[in-house]
Design a protein around this motif. Structure first.
Motif, short mmCIF file in Angstrom:
data_model
loop_
_atom_site.label_atom_id
_atom_site.label_comp_id
_atom_site.label_asym_id
_atom_site.label_seq_id
_atom_site.Cartn_x
_atom_site.Cartn_y
_atom_site.Cartn_z
N LYS A 1 -4.91 -7.11 -17.84
CA LYS A 1 -4.61 -6.56 -16.29
C LYS A 1 -3.27 -6.30 -16.35
O LYS A 1 -2.25 -7.17 -16.77
CB LYS A 1 -4.97 -7.84 -15.36
N ILE A 2 -2.85 -5.14 -15.70
CA ILE A 2 -1.40 -4.92 -15.47
C ILE A 2 -0.90 -5.78 -14.19
O ILE A 2 -1.66 -5.71 -13.11
CB ILE A 2 -1.29 -3.50 -14.92
N PHE A 3 0.00 -6.56 -14.34
CA PHE A 3 0.62 -7.48 -13.33
C PHE A 3 1.95 -6.87 -12.79
O PHE A 3 2.21 -7.59 -11.77
CB PHE A 3 0.64 -8.81 -13.84
N GLU A 4 2.42 -5.85 -13.23
CA GLU A 4 3.87 -5.65 -12.89
C GLU A 4 4.22 -4.38 -13.07
O GLU A 4 4.00 -3.64 -14.14
CB GLU A 4 4.78 -6.64 -13.33
N TYR A 5 4.59 -3.56 -12.16
CA TYR A 5 5.37 -2.30 -12.20
C TYR A 5 6.70 -2.32 -11.77
O TYR A 5 6.97 -2.71 -10.57
CB TYR A 5 4.59 -1.00 -11.62
N SER A 6 7.62 -1.93 -12.36
CA SER A 6 9.14 -2.31 -11.98
C SER A 6 10.06 -1.15 -12.36
O SER A 6 9.87 -0.49 -13.46
CB SER A 6 9.68 -3.54 -12.53
N LYS A 7 10.89 -0.99 -11.62
CA LYS A 7 12.31 -0.22 -12.07
C LYS A 7 13.45 -0.98 -11.72
O LYS A 7 13.66 -1.49 -10.81
CB LYS A 7 12.40 0.97 -11.00
N THR A 8 14.34 -1.27 -12.91
CA THR A 8 15.35 -2.18 -12.88
C THR A 8 16.70 -1.37 -13.15
O THR A 8 16.63 -0.61 -14.21
CB THR A 8 15.19 -3.23 -13.82
N HIS A 9 17.73 -1.41 -12.22
CA HIS A 9 19.03 -0.70 -12.27
C HIS A 9 19.84 -1.69 -12.78
O HIS A 9 20.18 -2.82 -12.42
CB HIS A 9 19.26 -0.12 -11.01
N HIS A 10 20.53 -1.34 -14.07
CA HIS A 10 21.49 -2.13 -14.68
C HIS A 10 22.98 -1.40 -14.64
O HIS A 10 22.95 -0.29 -14.81
CB HIS A 10 21.24 -2.32 -16.12
N CYS A 11 24.04 -2.27 -14.39
CA CYS A 11 25.49 -1.62 -14.52
C CYS A 11 25.42 -1.03 -15.89
O CYS A 11 25.20 -1.84 -16.80
CB CYS A 11 26.34 -2.64 -14.06
N TYR A 12 25.79 -0.09 -16.11
CA TYR A 12 25.55 0.70 -17.52
C TYR A 12 26.66 0.07 -18.67
O TYR A 12 26.22 -0.19 -19.90
CB TYR A 12 26.27 2.29 -17.43
N GLU A 13 27.74 -0.54 -18.05
CA GLU A 13 28.62 -0.99 -19.19
C GLU A 13 28.12 -2.33 -19.40
O GLU A 13 28.59 -2.91 -20.57
CB GLU A 13 30.09 -1.15 -18.44
N ASP A 14 27.32 -3.05 -19.15
CA ASP A 14 26.58 -4.21 -19.45
C ASP A 14 25.26 -4.20 -20.16
O ASP A 14 24.74 -5.15 -20.60
CB ASP A 14 26.65 -5.25 -18.17
#
Length: 236
Positions: A212-225
């Protein structure tokens, strides 16, 4: 002892990775596999469903099941384990601030990525700070029927701990895509960026062991890290 469907799943997956079943090749039908393994057709179907959901196989109506053509014959990427930021950095260094936690009817894009129709989903937006520095904005959707009982206290702590320790699920795998983009309004507000700054977006669809699919996500990270690590396993 592994469940029967996992035995079939592991066997077919290994044959795909070692090119016993090659890209675009049709695999044996359900009846043939049931005879080969001496298992029920229902068990075979469950194993194939999991492989289809993981993107290793594709069904073509009226034709059969085939090895998906976008697989690399040289290498496959294997995710060794799942862990949230709390486990990675230590809970004493991580703080999760809940920006939004609601139950919604998903739009077409979210429903398709979660492989659902009219089911309700949690919408979760969190700011993750590391040692009091804002680093990550997460926008996550989870079907209620797959992850029941999720509360704000779990979101402020560790959602993955709730899934694995309290619900007793095992997280199996994820499809991940990564791209760079300009910071949006929310990134600017919560990550202290400007409209000229860039972020790294990680889009993820995650699966439980039962397929089963339990998660769909979009995560934004500070590019330098941002740093992405994986393991490449040669299958030749």
């Amino acid at each position: 002892m592994l469940p029967k469907y996992k035995v079939v799943y592991n066997d077919i997956k290994k044959k795909i990775q070692t090119q016993v079943y090659k890209t675009n090749e049709k695999i044996p039908d359900g009846n043939s596999l049931a005879q080969e393994f001496s298992y029920s057709k229902l068990t075979i179907t469950k194993a194939l469903d999991l492989l289809v959901q993981e993107g290793l196989l594709i069904r073509r109506q009226g034709s059969g099941t085939y090895v998906k053509e976008n697989l690399s014959p040289i290498a496959t990427i294997q995710l060794e384990h799942f862990c949230g930021y709390s486990k990675k950095f230590g809970k004493e260094h991580i703080k999760s601030t809940v920006i939004e936690f609601s139950v919604i009817t998903p739009d077409k894009e979210i429903a398709e990525n979660l492989n659902i129709t009219d089911d309700f989903v949690y919408k979760i937006i969190r700011l993750r700070t590391i040692d009091n520095l804002p680093k990550v904005i997460e926008e996550t959707y989870m079907p209620l029927y797959v992850i029941p009982g999720l509360k704000k206290k779990h979101i402020e702590d560790s959602i993955y701990d709730y899934i694995t320790k309290e619900l007793g699920h095992k997280i199996q795998s994820a499809h991940i895509s990564i791209k760079g983009d300009k910071a949006n309004i929310r990134d600017i507000q919560y990550l202290n960026l400007t409209e000229n700054d860039f972020i790294m977006e990680v889009e993820k669809i995650s699966f439980l062991e039962n397929g089963k699919i339990f998660e769909y996500s979009k995560t934004h990270h500070c590019y330098e890290d941002f740093k992405f690590n994986t393991v490449i396993v040669n299958t030749i």
